[in-house]
Design a protein around this motif. Structure first.
Motif, PDB file in Angstrom:
ATOM      1  N   SER A 117      14.110  10.194   4.501  1.00  9.26           N
ATOM      2  CA  SER A 117      14.988   9.363   5.113  1.00  9.26           C
ATOM      3  C   SER A 117      16.079   8.869   4.189  1.00  9.26           C
ATOM      4  CB  SER A 117      14.093   8.309   5.698  1.00  9.26           C
ATOM      5  OG  SER A 117      15.157   7.465   6.272  1.00  9.26           O
ATOM      6  N   VAL A 118      15.530   8.627   2.941  1.00  7.85           N
ATOM      7  CA  VAL A 118      16.415   8.241   1.810  1.00  7.85           C
ATOM      8  C   VAL A 118      17.521   9.347   1.748  1.00  7.85           C
ATOM      9  CG1 VAL A 118      16.678   7.681  -0.657  1.00  7.85           C
ATOM     10  CG2 VAL A 118      14.942   6.536   0.614  1.00  7.85           C
ATOM     11  N   LEU A 119      16.886  10.540   1.486  1.00  2.88           N
ATOM     12  CA  LEU A 119      17.745  11.783   1.204  1.00  2.88           C
ATOM     13  C   LEU A 119      18.718  12.004   1.951  1.00  2.88           C
ATOM     14  CD1 LEU A 119      15.102  14.159  -0.506  1.00  2.88           C
ATOM     15  CD2 LEU A 119      16.780  12.889  -1.730  1.00  2.88           C
ATOM     16  N   ILE A 120      18.269  11.896   3.481  1.00  2.00           N
ATOM     17  CA  ILE A 120      19.144  12.324   4.336  1.00  2.00           C
ATOM     18  C   ILE A 120      20.486  11.112   4.413  1.00  2.00           C
ATOM     19  CG2 ILE A 120      19.747  12.055   6.776  1.00  2.00           C
ATOM     20  CD1 ILE A 120      16.881  13.429   7.221  1.00  2.00           C
ATOM     21  N   TYR A 121      20.024   9.772   4.116  1.00  2.00           N
ATOM     22  CA  TYR A 121      21.031   8.972   4.163  1.00  2.00           C
ATOM     23  C   TYR A 121      21.957   8.993   2.871  1.00  2.00           C
ATOM     24  CZ  TYR A 121      19.039   6.406   8.479  1.00  2.00           C
ATOM     25  OH  TYR A 121      18.400   6.262   9.265  1.00  2.00           O
ATOM     26  N   ILE A 122      21.400   9.430   1.881  1.00  2.00           N
ATOM     27  CA  ILE A 122      22.247   9.487   0.743  1.00  2.00           C
ATOM     28  C   ILE A 122      23.263  10.829   1.171  1.00  2.00           C
ATOM     29  CG2 ILE A 122      22.379  10.330  -1.640  1.00  2.00           C
ATOM     30  CD1 ILE A 122      19.521   9.157  -1.987  1.00  2.00           C
ATOM     31  N   GLY A 123      23.022  11.812   1.524  1.00  2.00           N
ATOM     32  CA  GLY A 123      23.605  12.991   1.896  1.00  2.00           C
ATOM     33  C   GLY A 123      24.806  12.716   2.987  1.00  2.00           C
ATOM     34  N   MET A 124      24.322  11.922   4.048  1.00  2.00           N
ATOM     35  CA  MET A 124      25.212  11.551   5.098  1.00  2.00           C
ATOM     36  C   MET A 124      26.351  10.340   4.217  1.00  2.00           C
ATOM     37  SD  MET A 124      22.922  11.288   8.541  1.00  2.00           S
ATOM     38  CE  MET A 124      24.342  10.544   9.379  1.00  2.00           C
ATOM     39  N   SER A 125      25.908   9.603   3.464  1.00  2.54           N
ATOM     40  CA  SER A 125      26.930   8.588   2.965  1.00  2.54           C
ATOM     41  C   SER A 125      27.957   9.288   2.041  1.00  2.54           C
ATOM     42  CB  SER A 125      26.227   7.421   2.262  1.00  2.54           C
ATOM     43  OG  SER A 125      25.137   6.881   2.977  1.00  2.54           O
ATOM     44  N   TYR A 126      27.458  10.303   1.206  1.00  6.01           N
ATOM     45  CA  TYR A 126      28.248  10.941   0.435  1.00  6.01           C
ATOM     46  C   TYR A 126      29.310  11.979   1.191  1.00  6.01           C
ATOM     47  CZ  TYR A 126      29.753  14.568  -2.867  1.00  6.01           C
ATOM     48  OH  TYR A 126      30.431  15.427  -3.884  1.00  6.01           O
ATOM     49  N   TYR A 127      28.639  12.605   2.143  1.00  4.03           N
ATOM     50  CA  TYR A 127      29.607  13.795   2.893  1.00  4.03           C
ATOM     51  C   TYR A 127      30.419  13.131   4.004  1.00  4.03           C
ATOM     52  CZ  TYR A 127      30.768  18.038   5.219  1.00  4.03           C
ATOM     53  OH  TYR A 127      31.189  19.390   5.773  1.00  4.03           O
ATOM     54  N   TRP A 370      26.114  17.838  13.719  1.00  2.29           N
ATOM     55  CA  TRP A 370      25.218  17.691  12.612  1.00  2.29           C
ATOM     56  C   TRP A 370      24.969  16.140  12.127  1.00  2.29           C
ATOM     57  CZ3 TRP A 370      21.708  21.002  11.490  1.00  2.29           C
ATOM     58  CH2 TRP A 370      21.945  22.368  11.727  1.00  2.29           C
ATOM     59  N   GLU A 371      26.086  15.459  12.133  1.00  2.00           N
ATOM     60  CA  GLU A 371      26.162  14.060  11.636  1.00  2.00           C
ATOM     61  C   GLU A 371      24.950  13.150  12.713  1.00  2.00           C
ATOM     62  OE1 GLU A 371      28.868  10.320  10.771  1.00  2.00           O
ATOM     63  OE2 GLU A 371      29.901  11.972  11.691  1.00  2.00           O
ATOM     64  N   VAL A 372      25.270  13.294  13.828  1.00  2.42           N
ATOM     65  CA  VAL A 372      24.174  12.742  14.884  1.00  2.42           C
ATOM     66  C   VAL A 372      22.855  13.221  14.680  1.00  2.42           C
ATOM     67  CG1 VAL A 372      23.525  12.310  17.387  1.00  2.42           C
ATOM     68  CG2 VAL A 372      26.035  12.207  16.485  1.00  2.42           C
ATOM     69  N   PHE A 373      22.684  14.565  14.600  1.00  2.98           N
ATOM     70  CA  PHE A 373      21.115  15.220  14.323  1.00  2.98           C
ATOM     71  C   PHE A 373      20.416  14.606  13.191  1.00  2.98           C
ATOM     72  CE2 PHE A 373      18.722  18.283  11.997  1.00  2.98           C
ATOM     73  CZ  PHE A 373      17.833  18.595  12.927  1.00  2.98           C
ATOM     74  N   TRP A 374      21.366  14.423  11.950  1.00  3.73           N
ATOM     75  CA  TRP A 374      20.857  14.014  10.685  1.00  3.73           C
ATOM     76  C   TRP A 374      20.573  12.505  10.763  1.00  3.73           C
ATOM     77  CZ3 TRP A 374      18.039  17.212   8.282  1.00  3.73           C
ATOM     78  CH2 TRP A 374      18.526  18.573   7.888  1.00  3.73           C
ATOM     79  N   GLY A 375      21.305  11.938  11.273  1.00  4.79           N
ATOM     80  CA  GLY A 375      20.796  10.191  11.775  1.00  4.79           C
ATOM     81  C   GLY A 375      19.897  10.078  12.328  1.00  4.79           C
ATOM     82  N   ILE A 376      19.611  10.965  13.550  1.00  6.94           N
ATOM     83  CA  ILE A 376      18.412  10.728  14.359  1.00  6.94           C
ATOM     84  C   ILE A 376      17.049  11.358  13.542  1.00  6.94           C
ATOM     85  CG2 ILE A 376      17.103  11.590  16.629  1.00  6.94           C
ATOM     86  CD1 ILE A 376      19.803  11.794  17.637  1.00  6.94           C
ATOM     87  N   THR A 377      17.237  12.199  13.063  1.00  7.59           N
ATOM     88  CA  THR A 377      16.010  12.857  11.957  1.00  7.59           C
ATOM     89  C   THR A 377      15.672  11.739  11.168  1.00  7.59           C
ATOM     90  OG1 THR A 377      16.831  15.250  12.386  1.00  7.59           O
ATOM     91  CG2 THR A 377      15.231  14.749  10.654  1.00  7.59           C
ATOM     92  N   ALA A 378      16.423  11.259  10.568  1.00 10.85           N
ATOM     93  CA  ALA A 378      16.402  10.103   9.346  1.00 10.85           C
ATOM     94  C   ALA A 378      15.457   8.936  10.248  1.00 10.85           C
ATOM     95  CB  ALA A 378      17.648   9.601   8.692  1.00 10.85           C
ATOM     96  N   PHE A 379      16.032   8.555  11.322  1.00  8.68           N
ATOM     97  CA  PHE A 379      15.126   7.414  11.987  1.00  8.68           C
ATOM     98  C   PHE A 379      13.945   7.887  12.198  1.00  8.68           C
ATOM     99  CE2 PHE A 379      14.050   5.382  15.986  1.00  8.68           C
ATOM    100  CZ  PHE A 379      13.800   4.085  15.567  1.00  8.68           C
ATOM    101  N   LEU A 380      13.926   9.040  13.109  1.00  9.06           N
ATOM    102  CA  LEU A 380      12.639   9.506  13.396  1.00  9.06           C
ATOM    103  C   LEU A 380      11.628   9.499  12.253  1.00  9.06           C
ATOM    104  CD1 LEU A 380      13.421  12.457  16.123  1.00  9.06           C
ATOM    105  CD2 LEU A 380      12.524   9.845  16.475  1.00  9.06           C
ATOM    106  N   SER A 381      12.327  10.028  11.118  1.00  7.47           N
ATOM    107  CA  SER A 381      11.224  10.230   9.732  1.00  7.47           C
ATOM    108  C   SER A 381      10.563   8.871   9.351  1.00  7.47           C
ATOM    109  CB  SER A 381      11.952  10.688   8.877  1.00  7.47           C
ATOM    110  OG  SER A 381      11.251  11.237   7.724  1.00  7.47           O
TER     111      SER A 381
END
Length: 447
Positions: A117-127, A370-381
């Motif tokens: 989750s941390v890694l996904i949110y880091i990637g999303m914040s940066y990208y 992809w933005e929505v997908f990774w956001g949902i995946t981070a929450f589900l994690s």
């Protein structure tokens, strides 16, 4: 096609989370020289879709997509392999390892969930950065046309500025905080006041099948003027925004219907916003307060262009994104725990909103993002990590509970006790799964 996109995202996210969670158990087990007999994505009840033995471990894919597992030698788990436990402990078995090593193995899965989750949110914040709407950029309050919310005291035009004494900074914070809040501070006509929410507010929302109870006030945008419309020759175009009907201001959709009711049966001069200019057009209003036109949706960019709301976007450098990702994960964990507490507090009625696999499936949109997908995946994690920490014997949290008892007391629970505990935990888990998915079925039939 919509179903294919949704199911693809659902299975892709679920598979990723399961494999990485189980890898979190697998890696420390291998590091501590513990034998892993199976590593499976999904459950292989009776047969597998695929399996291959590499070394001492069988890697495979089951046919039942309800989770996954690693089978570790010498451990009482969901496989209930009691024969192995009756033999003498072997040095490569889980039960032969020191308690601290067993604890690390059991915590590996949830640790990976939170790290992911941390890694996904880091990637999303940066990208992507963060695009948000500050509360101070909402000039005329919110759209709250919801029976339950209205009965509680909220109404359109209110601006929610704090919940339980905590200041609201962004529009996106409002819905969840209000659902679980007790005291809502609103600004109405320039004055602050506090509304005490009913304890079962969430239950009332669920019973009424009411969603999206707090929204932005949006303009009335023309999507189409049908050829059959009595206003087809009015000069209205797709994209026009009706901002006035006669002498009545209609900046927002919620102002249009009352205006039509007042002006029904009349011909009026309307003012529409078109490409930055105000245009006057003659409009007929039917006796039943209709315009005979279709209004449509509007994007955030268009809202900004029309001057309704000013969104802000915050960009982060690579290293700046790290604390942002950590904070977001912490905030989501805290939020999920709050929801969990509400679920186990019967008076809130939050348990009625518990959903199973169908509810998770429905979170994913019918269009690929992809933005929505990774956001949902981070929450589900995060959800998977928190759920697995519950002190139920069939879950990681149950094993951790017994290991902590062993480390503190110096006494290891007997294998027989662990077998019975695992069985009880398994039945509890099945009951929870049936309840959650039963809720899905009930809502599908009666919702």
């Amino acid at each position: 096609m919509d179903f294919v996109i949704k199911i693809s995202q659902f299975l892709m996210s679920l598979s990723l989370l399961i494999v990485l969670h189980e890898l979190g158990h697998f890696i420390p087990a291998k590091l501590f020289k513990t034998r892993v007999e199976k590593f499976y994505l999904f459950f292989d009840v009776k047969f597998s879709l695929f399996k291959k033995k590499v070394g001492e471990t069988v890697y495979g894919i089951g046919w039942l997509p309800l989770g996954g597992y690693v089978k570790i030698s010498g451990m009482i788990d969901e496989s209930m392999d009691t024969e192995q436990m009756q033999a003498e402990p072997q040095p490569w078995e889980f039960r032969s390892k020191p308690a601290w090593q067993r604890l690390i193995i059991m915590l590996g899965g949830v640790t990976v969930n939170f790290i992911l989750s941390v890694l996904i949110y880091i990637g999303m914040s940066y990208y992507y950065g963060e695009k948000y709407l500050p509360i101070e950029n909402i000039p005329d309050g919110l759209f709250i046309e919801n029976v339950t919310a209205n009965e509680a005291g909220l109404k359109t035009g209110d601006l929610i500025v704090a919940v339980d004494g905590e200041k609201i900074n962004r529009y996106s914070e409002i819905p969840e905080k209000v659902l679980f809040g007790k005291n809502i501070t609103i600004k109405r006509q320039g004055r602050d006041s506090i509304i005490n929410m009913p304890e079962d507010f969430l239950a009332q929302m669920i019973d009424g099948n009411q969603r999206g109870f707090i929204n932005l006030r949006l303009p009335f945008v023309i999507a189409k003027v049908p050829d059959t419309s009595f206003n087809k020759n009015s000069g209205l175009r797709k994209g026009d925004v009706i901002v006035r009907l006669g002498n009545i201001e209609t900046k927002y959709i919620d102002q249009v219907l009352p205006a039509l009711d007042v002006l029904k049966g009349q011909e009026v001069t309307a003012s529409v916003l078109r490409e930055g200019s105000n245009i006057s057009v003659p409009l007929k209003i039917s006796d039943d307060a209709k315009l005979g036109i279709v209004y449509g949706s509007i994007t955030e960019d268009n809202l900004e262009q029309l001057g309704y709301y000013q969104f802000e976007t915050k960009k982060y450098g690579f290293f700046e994104a790290f604390p942002v990702g950590i904070k977001k994960t912490g905030d989501r964990i805290s939020s999920y725990i709050t929801q969990f507490k509400a679920i186990f507090t019967p008076s809130t009625g939050a348990y009625k909103g518990v959903g199973g696999f169908y509810a998770i499936f429905n979170i994913f949109p019918a269009t690929w993002s992809w933005e929505v997908f990774w956001g949902i995946t981070a929450f589900l994690s995060i959800m998977l990590g928190v759920l697995n920490l519950l002190p139920i014997p069939a879950l990681d949290g149950g094993h951790v509970m017994f290991l902590l008892y062993e480390m503190i007391s110096g006494r290891k629970p007997g294998d027989k006790f662990m077998e019975y505990a695992q069985m009880v935990g398994f039945f509890i888990l099945i009951a929870l799964v049936l309840f959650a998915n039963g809720n899905d079925i009930y809502k599908a039939i009666f919702g």
